[in-house]
Design a protein around this motif. Sequence first.
Motif, PDB file in Angstrom:
ATOM      1  N   THR A 309       0.765  -1.374   0.030  1.00 36.73           N
ATOM      2  CA  THR A 309      -0.320  -0.530  -0.125  1.00 36.73           C
ATOM      3  C   THR A 309       0.625   0.929   0.144  1.00 36.73           C
ATOM      4  O   THR A 309       0.740   2.494  -0.402  1.00 36.73           O
ATOM      5  N   ARG A 310       2.161   0.926   0.526  1.00 31.96           N
ATOM      6  CA  ARG A 310       2.617   2.129   0.504  1.00 31.96           C
ATOM      7  C   ARG A 310       3.528   2.669  -0.234  1.00 31.96           C
ATOM      8  O   ARG A 310       3.666   3.749  -1.254  1.00 31.96           O
ATOM      9  N   LEU A 311       3.942   1.633  -1.258  1.00 30.48           N
ATOM     10  CA  LEU A 311       4.531   1.973  -2.004  1.00 30.48           C
ATOM     11  C   LEU A 311       4.094   2.469  -3.235  1.00 30.48           C
ATOM     12  O   LEU A 311       3.485   2.698  -4.522  1.00 30.48           O
ATOM     13  N   GLY A 312       2.368   1.428  -3.049  1.00 30.37           N
ATOM     14  CA  GLY A 312       1.149   2.189  -4.144  1.00 30.37           C
ATOM     15  C   GLY A 312       1.075   3.317  -4.349  1.00 30.37           C
ATOM     16  O   GLY A 312       0.750   4.649  -5.082  1.00 30.37           O
ATOM     17  N   GLN A 313       0.992   3.814  -2.965  1.00 26.12           N
ATOM     18  CA  GLN A 313       0.871   5.204  -2.702  1.00 26.12           C
ATOM     19  C   GLN A 313       2.482   5.988  -3.034  1.00 26.12           C
ATOM     20  O   GLN A 313       1.612   7.854  -3.384  1.00 26.12           O
ATOM     21  N   ALA A 314       2.663   5.392  -2.846  1.00 26.61           N
ATOM     22  CA  ALA A 314       4.303   6.494  -3.543  1.00 26.61           C
ATOM     23  C   ALA A 314       4.346   6.427  -5.354  1.00 26.61           C
ATOM     24  O   ALA A 314       4.652   6.769  -5.966  1.00 26.61           O
ATOM     25  N   ALA A 315       3.380   5.645  -5.829  1.00 28.55           N
ATOM     26  CA  ALA A 315       2.845   5.354  -7.243  1.00 28.55           C
ATOM     27  C   ALA A 315       4.767   4.171  -7.834  1.00 28.55           C
ATOM     28  O   ALA A 315       5.160   4.609  -8.820  1.00 28.55           O
ATOM     29  N   ILE A 316       4.393   3.270  -7.164  1.00 32.88           N
ATOM     30  CA  ILE A 316       4.913   2.756  -7.918  1.00 32.88           C
ATOM     31  C   ILE A 316       4.700   0.735  -6.889  1.00 32.88           C
ATOM     32  O   ILE A 316       3.936   0.377  -5.854  1.00 32.88           O
ATOM     33  N   TRP A 317       5.080   0.236  -8.352  1.00 35.00           N
ATOM     34  CA  TRP A 317       3.627  -0.617  -8.547  1.00 35.00           C
ATOM     35  C   TRP A 317       4.286  -1.951  -8.161  1.00 35.00           C
ATOM     36  O   TRP A 317       5.560  -2.179  -9.151  1.00 35.00           O
ATOM     37  N   VAL A 318       3.979  -3.337  -7.289  1.00 36.91           N
ATOM     38  CA  VAL A 318       4.931  -3.719  -6.976  1.00 36.91           C
ATOM     39  C   VAL A 318       3.862  -5.700  -7.603  1.00 36.91           C
ATOM     40  O   VAL A 318       2.642  -5.184  -7.221  1.00 36.91           O
ATOM     41  N   ARG A 319       4.302  -6.256  -7.415  1.00 26.98           N
ATOM     42  CA  ARG A 319       4.211  -7.882  -7.192  1.00 26.98           C
ATOM     43  C   ARG A 319       3.685  -7.985  -5.948  1.00 26.98           C
ATOM     44  O   ARG A 319       4.267  -8.559  -5.304  1.00 26.98           O
ATOM     45  N   ARG A 320       2.393  -9.170  -5.726  1.00 29.23           N
ATOM     46  CA  ARG A 320       1.787  -9.483  -4.835  1.00 29.23           C
ATOM     47  C   ARG A 320       1.678 -10.582  -4.848  1.00 29.23           C
ATOM     48  O   ARG A 320       1.163 -11.499  -6.541  1.00 29.23           O
ATOM     49  N   PHE A 321       1.037 -11.926  -4.107  1.00 29.19           N
ATOM     50  CA  PHE A 321       0.233 -13.057  -3.664  1.00 29.19           C
ATOM     51  C   PHE A 321      -0.445 -13.083  -2.828  1.00 29.19           C
ATOM     52  O   PHE A 321      -0.426 -13.805  -1.880  1.00 29.19           O
ATOM     53  N   PRO A 322      -1.653 -13.585  -3.102  1.00 34.24           N
ATOM     54  CA  PRO A 322      -2.966 -13.521  -2.833  1.00 34.24           C
ATOM     55  C   PRO A 322      -2.991 -14.753  -2.111  1.00 34.24           C
ATOM     56  O   PRO A 322      -3.017 -15.198  -1.183  1.00 34.24           O
ATOM     57  N   ASP A 323      -2.273 -15.486  -2.413  1.00 39.03           N
ATOM     58  CA  ASP A 323      -2.150 -16.872  -1.606  1.00 39.03           C
ATOM     59  C   ASP A 323      -0.942 -16.850  -1.259  1.00 39.03           C
ATOM     60  O   ASP A 323      -0.366 -17.768   0.682  1.00 39.03           O
ATOM     61  N   ARG A 324       0.082 -15.937  -0.765  1.00 37.16           N
ATOM     62  CA  ARG A 324       1.255 -15.333  -0.141  1.00 37.16           C
ATOM     63  C   ARG A 324       1.275 -14.622   0.323  1.00 37.16           C
ATOM     64  O   ARG A 324       2.175 -13.518  -0.130  1.00 37.16           O
ATOM     65  N   PRO A 325      -0.133 -13.852   1.056  1.00 39.31           N
ATOM     66  CA  PRO A 325       0.084 -12.303   1.817  1.00 39.31           C
ATOM     67  C   PRO A 325       1.998 -11.612   2.046  1.00 39.31           C
ATOM     68  O   PRO A 325       1.448 -10.528   2.536  1.00 39.31           O
ATOM     69  N   ASP A 326       2.337 -12.568   2.835  1.00 42.37           N
ATOM     70  CA  ASP A 326       3.427 -12.223   3.306  1.00 42.37           C
ATOM     71  C   ASP A 326       4.918 -11.637   2.529  1.00 42.37           C
ATOM     72  O   ASP A 326       6.196 -11.434   2.171  1.00 42.37           O
ATOM     73  N   TRP A 327       4.431 -11.984   0.915  1.00 47.03           N
ATOM     74  CA  TRP A 327       6.003 -11.839   0.078  1.00 47.03           C
ATOM     75  C   TRP A 327       5.064 -10.762  -1.093  1.00 47.03           C
ATOM     76  O   TRP A 327       3.999 -10.340  -1.245  1.00 47.03           O
ATOM     77  N   LEU A 328       6.467 -10.338  -1.167  1.00 48.25           N
ATOM     78  CA  LEU A 328       6.110  -9.045  -2.444  1.00 48.25           C
ATOM     79  C   LEU A 328       7.273  -9.622  -2.995  1.00 48.25           C
ATOM     80  O   LEU A 328       8.548 -10.266  -2.942  1.00 48.25           O
TER      81      LEU A 328
END
Length: 348
Positions: A309-328
């Motif tokens: 969320t903090r990265l998105g608010q800074a306009a930085i888009w990264v990959r997340r994983f619905p089945d592994r919420p502790d990963w980016l």
Amino acid sequence: MMGPAISMDQPAVQPRQGVLVHGGDLADAASLFPQAPGPWIDLSTGINPWPYPVPDLPGASWTRLPGKAAEAALLRAAADAYGVPDPALLAAAPGSQILIQTLPFLRLPGTVAILSPTYGEHAPAWERAGHQVSLIHTLPDPDKGPLPDVLVLVNPNNPDGRLIVPDILLRWQERLAARGGWLVVDEAFADLVPESSLAPYAGREGLVILRSFGKFFGLAGLRLGFLAAPVSLVQALTGRLGPWAVPGPALELGAMALADRPWQDRMRGQLAQARAGLDAILAGGGREIVGGTDLYRLIRLEDAPDLFTRLGQAAIWVRRFPDRPDWLRLGLPPDVAAMERLAGVLRL
């Protein structure tokens, strides 16, 4: 340069359940974070941010139907670049995605094991074709226990970069081939570590290799991929794809880039150096790197949804994983300014 100030009192954005998540769509990013200050930095894919330079292409490649001579030239260049013994063992397609979706229909339904976690596209593709799919998390000894009809794995793997040496994979190929099975190896990131590729063994019974052009060459929009397999399977696939499967510009540019060994060698060095720089930023921010390749890094942290969320608010888009919420997963920042923006958020 510090990144923009981030509000800490907003809840983390959660991924939609049941949706196959992909990287690279900045429309999704903008809809989730409409107030983010642009321009966006897209770190959500494993695509080279320094693409192969696109020259002016012959006008005929845009105006005429793709020709057999141009396709043959592409296959020769691909065979030479990948180490495939004979161009006849290769088929070209408009991206590796269509290969993933088509391949399961080229054999009768059976049992398929997929070494996971990995690309989310493989399992549904085999299920759509009527196969019984199971996800396995370790690679067992091929000489012990029951074997599936098909084993699918990605090497190097996405997202964790797991790498399996050729000798082990060839044991699996021999055991599966002996009972009419397949070993399907998705080598989407093998350009980074050519010594890991099974392409020199292409043509062996039961061995099916997928290669992606766009990731290493940074030209994902070109849509070009390859299958390496025994001639009978190559012919079956090309029959499914039909004529003119690969557009003329992709034939021309693909052959050119695949033949450009000096560029490939320089780029491997550049990517390794950039990955080391990204590692330093992540380590400086106290994040645990749990894997990746020279095109992306996987980090694990308890507050991954908050960091997303903090990265998105800074306009930085990264990959997340619905089945592994502790990963980016983070791709390579394309320049110093992007590196500094990322570092600024990680320091908060």
